[in-house]
Design a protein around this motif. Structure first.
Motif, short mmCIF file in Angstrom:
data_model
loop_
_atom_site.label_atom_id
_atom_site.label_comp_id
_atom_site.label_asym_id
_atom_site.label_seq_id
_atom_site.Cartn_x
_atom_site.Cartn_y
_atom_site.Cartn_z
N ALA A 169 0.84 -1.20 0.00
CA ALA A 169 0.00 0.00 0.00
C ALA A 169 0.88 1.25 0.00
CB ALA A 169 -0.92 0.01 1.22
N CYS A 170 0.27 2.38 -0.35
CA CYS A 170 0.95 3.67 -0.27
C CYS A 170 0.68 4.29 1.10
CB CYS A 170 0.43 4.62 -1.35
SG CYS A 170 0.64 4.02 -3.02
N ARG A 171 1.64 5.00 1.60
CA ARG A 171 1.43 5.69 2.88
C ARG A 171 0.48 6.85 2.69
NH1 ARG A 171 6.76 6.60 6.45
NH2 ARG A 171 5.35 8.25 7.14
N LEU A 172 -0.47 6.97 3.59
CA LEU A 172 -1.49 8.01 3.47
C LEU A 172 -0.89 9.41 3.57
CD1 LEU A 172 -4.51 8.64 3.21
CD2 LEU A 172 -4.68 8.49 5.70
N ASP A 173 0.15 9.58 4.39
CA ASP A 173 0.72 10.91 4.57
C ASP A 173 1.60 11.33 3.40
OD1 ASP A 173 2.57 8.93 5.26
OD2 ASP A 173 3.73 10.31 6.49
N ARG A 174 2.01 10.37 2.56
CA ARG A 174 2.89 10.70 1.43
C ARG A 174 2.15 10.74 0.10
NH1 ARG A 174 7.47 12.98 2.76
NH2 ARG A 174 8.29 12.30 0.75
N LEU A 175 1.24 9.80 -0.09
CA LEU A 175 0.47 9.73 -1.35
C LEU A 175 -1.01 9.60 -1.01
CD1 LEU A 175 2.80 7.14 -3.11
CD2 LEU A 175 2.67 9.58 -3.65
N PRO A 176 -1.58 10.66 -0.43
CA PRO A 176 -2.95 10.55 0.09
C PRO A 176 -3.99 10.25 -0.99
CG PRO A 176 -2.22 12.84 0.06
CD PRO A 176 -1.02 12.01 -0.23
N GLY A 177 -3.89 10.91 -2.15
CA GLY A 177 -4.88 10.69 -3.19
C GLY A 177 -4.83 9.28 -3.75
N LEU A 178 -3.63 8.78 -4.00
CA LEU A 178 -3.48 7.43 -4.53
C LEU A 178 -3.92 6.40 -3.49
CD1 LEU A 178 -2.57 5.92 -7.03
CD2 LEU A 178 -0.26 5.88 -6.11
N ARG A 179 -3.58 6.63 -2.22
CA ARG A 179 -3.98 5.70 -1.16
C ARG A 179 -5.50 5.63 -1.06
NH1 ARG A 179 -1.90 3.11 3.53
NH2 ARG A 179 -3.68 2.01 4.41
N ARG A 180 -6.17 6.75 -1.13
CA ARG A 180 -7.63 6.74 -1.02
C ARG A 180 -8.26 6.01 -2.21
NH1 ARG A 180 -6.49 11.89 1.25
NH2 ARG A 180 -7.27 12.06 3.38
N GLN A 181 -7.73 6.23 -3.40
CA GLN A 181 -8.29 5.54 -4.56
C GLN A 181 -8.07 4.03 -4.46
OE1 GLN A 181 -8.12 7.29 -8.54
NE2 GLN A 181 -6.99 9.04 -7.72
N MET A 182 -6.89 3.63 -4.00
CA MET A 182 -6.61 2.20 -3.86
C MET A 182 -7.41 1.58 -2.72
SD MET A 182 -2.53 1.90 -4.63
CE MET A 182 -1.88 2.17 -6.29
N ASP A 183 -7.61 2.34 -1.64
CA ASP A 183 -8.42 1.84 -0.53
C ASP A 183 -9.86 1.56 -0.99
OD1 ASP A 183 -6.40 1.80 1.31
OD2 ASP A 183 -6.98 3.66 2.32
N ALA A 184 -10.37 2.45 -1.86
CA ALA A 184 -11.72 2.26 -2.38
C ALA A 184 -11.82 0.95 -3.18
CB ALA A 184 -12.12 3.44 -3.24
N VAL A 185 -10.77 0.65 -3.95
CA VAL A 185 -10.75 -0.60 -4.71
C VAL A 185 -10.72 -1.79 -3.76
CG1 VAL A 185 -9.44 -1.99 -6.36
CG2 VAL A 185 -9.64 0.49 -6.69
N ARG A 186 -9.87 -1.72 -2.74
CA ARG A 186 -9.77 -2.83 -1.79
C ARG A 186 -11.09 -3.06 -1.06
NH1 ARG A 186 -4.11 -1.28 -1.40
NH2 ARG A 186 -4.59 0.53 -0.10
#
Length: 272
Positions: A169-186
């Motif tokens: 996963a991407c760290r939320l504090d470093r890549l917040p937009g990408l993390r949120r999009q990937m979290d939605a997929v998961r």
């Protein structure tokens, strides 16, 4: 000269006192320049000529000057569409200089607020009333697998099957937009996703997948740019998209014409 004689005479005397010389010989009904006065007149005419030249050069320089479009790029983006976007803008507006600054997503919002940059590109920032976010384009999501993974030989992978394996996963504090999009997929495709490790950058993300620490997902645009031979890229069966956003600050007095022009151009990038 349309000036009363008394203040004019006083001005001439003040100038003589300042220079410490006599500029005029005063005779009844007549004035005559002294040699010092003649020399001052000669150089004064040269100074006024030079001043007019300076004024003209300054005006011409101002007419040619164009304020640069300052763009902040976050999340370590290396998508082909981003480069194509900038190249297309330069072809459309060759008279406007383009300045590109790379920064973490956490800094982009502040830079836009302080108007240190005019435009931003990111996978998305936390909601902020001061910042407008519009989708610029999207890329299909693809699976990233170590070469020896059991799914690496597949032509297509089901998203739910991919997410049954431990993921990077991407760290939320470093890549917040990408993390949120990937979290939605998961959340949509995995009941209990397992996060094996977190990465601060996209490069670090791919390195962890290549090392076999977990499987991953990424947008096809970045994988086309990176062209890693130690990671296998497999299309997903579902059409899932990762969005890239163009951002700008809301302004009470309206957006400058240059920003309006760029945003109008950016809106054409995701149209069929």
């Amino acid at each position: 000269m349309h000036v009363d004689q008394t203040p004019l005479s006083r001005t001439v005397r003040d100038l003589e006192e300042q220079l410490g010389v006599t500029l005029l010989v005063r005779a009844p009904r007549r004035l005559k320049l002294t040699p010092a006065g003649s020399k001052l007149l000669e150089h004064a005419r040269m100074l006024f000529t030079r001043l007019e030249r300076i004024k003209r050069v300054v005006r011409e320089t101002d007419a040619r000057y164009r304020a640069p479009l300052r763009v902040g790029v976050a999340d370590g983006m290396a998508q082909l569409r981003l480069s194509e976007c900038f190249a297309g803008w330069r072809a459309l507006a060759p008279d406007i200089p383009l300045e590109i600054a790379e920064m973490p997503a956490a800094e982009l919002s502040g830079a836009l607020r302080r108007e240190e940059v005019d435009i931003g590109f990111s996978f998305g920032l936390p909601d902020d009333d001061a910042i407008a976010q519009e989708m610029a384009w999207d890329y299909p999501l693809v699976a990233l697998l170590p070469p020896d993974h059991e799914l690496a030989t597949r032509e297509v992978v089901q998203t739910s099957e991919l997410l049954s394996f431990p993921m990077i996963a991407c760290r939320l504090d470093r890549l917040p937009g990408l993390r949120r999009q990937m979290d939605a997929v998961r959340q949509n495709y995995a009941a209990r996703p397992v996060i094996a490790a977190e990465a601060r950058t996209l490069v670090g993300y791919v390195i962890r997948v290549a090392a076999g620490l977990g499987v991953g997902v990424a947008d096809a645009g970045h994988m086309a740019t990176l062209r890693r031979t130690d990671v296998v890229v497999v299309p997903l069966a579902e059409d899932i998209r990762i969005k890239t956003y163009v951002l700008h600050k809301h302004r009470r007095d309206g957006l400058p014409q240059m920003l309006q022009r760029f945003l109008a151009y950016a809106r054409t990038l995701h149209q069929p």
